[in-house]
Write a protein that holds these residues in place. Structure first.
Motif: not given
Length: 206
Positions: A42-60
């Protein structure tokens, strides 16, 4: 130079290179500021300016994300052409030590290696994303030294592969232990001495 092949990724929606770069950079930033234990997607998503779901589509999960964030740092390594094998080795080992000394590398690499003790899939990701992608430097260095006549050619592919693995393990193991376990500097003097032992053996003379 043989290209370094990225680790396999899941198929699906086309990837955004810009989003990936922002996420990996944000992961390294969070590692420095928060450390492994407090880092969250969640913190990484905020820093990167993307939705948290974007991270989960890319990394487990966090493990895989941190492996890729650290792997991108090691992709900065290159083998300089300094005119002879010893100088070439010293050049790339100094780069390697400098990357390992970075706070984000220390925090991320030590954490995922510890996590991988009980996670075979994670060990395989570390191997594919970091180890295998850097072995091309050994292949390049040996080929260059053979062309100069500094090393004898090897005609047996299996023997050559074993030699490459051994060289990589010796270099990576020594530098990782020096910088991350012993917490001692891998400075120019240490790198020079290490290279001499690597090339001549304990009973040899420089």
């Amino acid at each position: 130079m043989q290209s370094r092949t990225p680790a396999p990724r899941a198929t699906g929606r086309p990837r955004s290179a810009a989003a990936d770069a922002a996420i990996l950079a944000a992961t390294r930033e969070a590692l420095v500021e928060l450390g492994w234990s407090k880092l969250s997607l969640g913190d990484v998503a905020t820093r990167a300016g993307v939705a948290k779901t974007t991270l989960y589509r890319r990394w487990a999960g966090k493990n895989e994300l941190v492996v890729d964030a650290v792997a991108e740092l090691f992709d900065e390594l290159h083998l300089p052409d300094r005119g002879n094998l010893a100088a070439d080795i010293e050049g790339v080992v100094l780069q390697f030590a400098a990357i390992l000394a970075r706070p984000e590398t220390k925090s991320g690499l030590m954490a995922v290696v510890a996590e991988s003790i009980h996670d075979e899939a994670l060990r395989e990701r570390i191997r594919a994303s970091i180890v295998d992608r850097q072995k091309c430097l050994v292949l390049e260095g040996r080929a260059r030294a053979q062309a100069r006549g500094e090393l004898p050619p090897e005609t047996d592919p299996s023997e050559s592969s074993r030699t490459v693995d051994l060289i990589f393990d010796m270099v990576a193991g020594a530098v990782v232990h020096r910088t991350l376990v012993s917490a001692e500097p891998a400075d120019e003097e240490w790198v020079h001495n290490f290279t001499q032992v690597l090339l001549t053996g304990l009973a040899g003379s420089p």
